[in-house]
Design a protein around this motif. Structure first.
Motif: not given
Length: 384
Positions: A228-238
């Motif tokens: 995942l490219a960014t912290r924001e996209t990681r949070v969404l995936f989690e």
């Protein structure tokens, strides 16, 4: 006074592309001065950033509308600065919505303009060719079929290859990538790439998680990699993973490392976009998936010219990998398509050969070829 080139790059990919170009030009023009809008990679090769490239970053139509006044102000301020002290050449690096207007204004006032990376007029919004004809002295194309489109419209264009093909190895080392990511050598490995934008991850994360569950039932030793490219996209995936009660999936979230994940994988599930081209250059079998809002999908489908959305299929001019969009993208359909690749070694080898041919076609030493085009334009501009 030395040669002066103005450039505008509007995102990270353009920053990298422009940095390679500046380095290639500077090798031949030691007194070159480059300035405009760019990022850290451009600055590392001597670029003077009047504005950072992230000032131009927008995420979708709504964000673009909200920031229209700000972006318009930056563009007009840049135009004034360039007209007050015109460069020898202006190079717009991708970012067509920002750059084409700027190029049009500069060209009307006698500044030579180059646009680096053709907009996807072959996929949709083909009417932009009329604007391009008034804005651009020369178009630099990343794909081999593009110059013919511009030639027919009276726009000088040159195929310069794709920079990813220059940087990616012809024979990626899967064993080394697995060792680096601490993966079992014999485990079935699937890379899941749900996109780089938050909207993409929000739409695709639940689908990709359910597909991973489907595959795990079939391959109990499977491992899943999600770069995942960014912290924001990681949070969404989690969040999607938590909602799906998928905590026990053998799934590793990575910050970046998309190339490592795809190199290590046996098969890749990827959102439509540049990552699908990266997977092809890494010779990986893949399934391309995409979901968006129903209204947006109907609009895009009505405007599209090609039967494919994935770059591997577009470049090969046939359906070499499956594309599953909207309602057709279900966990079972995606899981079965991924499993077919995993279970068929002959099909994987044949696809790898096809992708190797594509890699050779796209590997053209892009920065040097682009510099070859730009240097005579500098001379013509300075002599006029």
């Amino acid at each position: 006074m030395g040669v002066r080139i103005a450039l505008v790059a509007g995102e990270a990919s353009g920053d990298l592309l422009a940095a390679h170009l500046i380095a290639a030009l500077r090798a031949r023009l030691p007194d070159l001065h480059c300035a405009g809008i760019g990022g850290p990679k451009m600055e590392a090769v001597g670029f003077e950033a009047w504005w950072p490239y992230d000032r131009l970053a927008v995420h979708g139509y709504v964000d673009a509308l909200k920031r229209y006044r700000e972006l318009s102000g930056v563009r007009r301020a840049l135009l004034k600065r360039l007209l007050d002290d015109p460069p020898d050449v202006f190079i717009g690096v991708d970012a067509p919505d920002f750059n084409l207007w700027l190029e049009q204004q500069l060209r009307r006032r006698g500044v030579c303009t180059v646009h680096f990376v053709s907009p996807s007029i072959w996929a949709w919004r083909g009417g932009r060719i009329k604007r391009i004809r008034t804005a651009v002295d020369h178009m630099l194309c990343l794909f081999p079929f593009e110059p013919a489109i511009y030639d027919a419209a009276g726009v000088p264009a040159t195929y310069v290859g794709h920079p990813l093909a220059d940087t990616f190895p012809l024979e990626p080392d899967q064993d080394e990538a697995r060792e680096r990511l601490q993966l079992p050598p014999q485990a079935p490995v699937f890379a899941l790439l749900p996109g780089s934008r938050e909207s993409e991850v929000a739409n695709l994360a639940p689908l990709f998680i359910e597909t991973a569950k489907y595959l795990l039932d079939r391959y109990p030793a499977a491992r899943f990699l999600v770069p995942l490219a960014t912290r924001e996209t990681r949070v969404l995936f989690e969040k999607a993973q938590y909602a799906a009660e998928a905590h026990d999936l053998p799934l590793s979230l990575l910050f970046g490392h998309a190339v490592d994940a795809m190199t290590a994988a046996d098969v890749v599930l990827v959102a439509s976009g540049t990552a699908s081209l990266e997977a092809a250059l890494l010779k990986r079998p893949m399934v391309i998936a995409y979901r968006m809002g129903a209204l947006q999908y109907r609009l895009m489908k009505r405007m599209a010219y090609l039967p494919w959305v994935g770059l591997p299929n577009i470049l090969c001019r046939e359906s070499v990998v499956p594309e599953m969009l909207q309602d057709n993208a279900t966990p079972a359909a995606l899981g079965e398509a991924l499993a077919r690749w995993f279970d068929d070694a002959d099909a994987r080898r044949a696809l790898a050969e096809r992708f190797t041919e594509l890699h050779h076609t796209l590997r053209q030493d892009t920065a040097q070829r682009a510099a070859d085009v730009i240097l005579p334009l500098i001379g013509a501009s300075r002599d006029s």
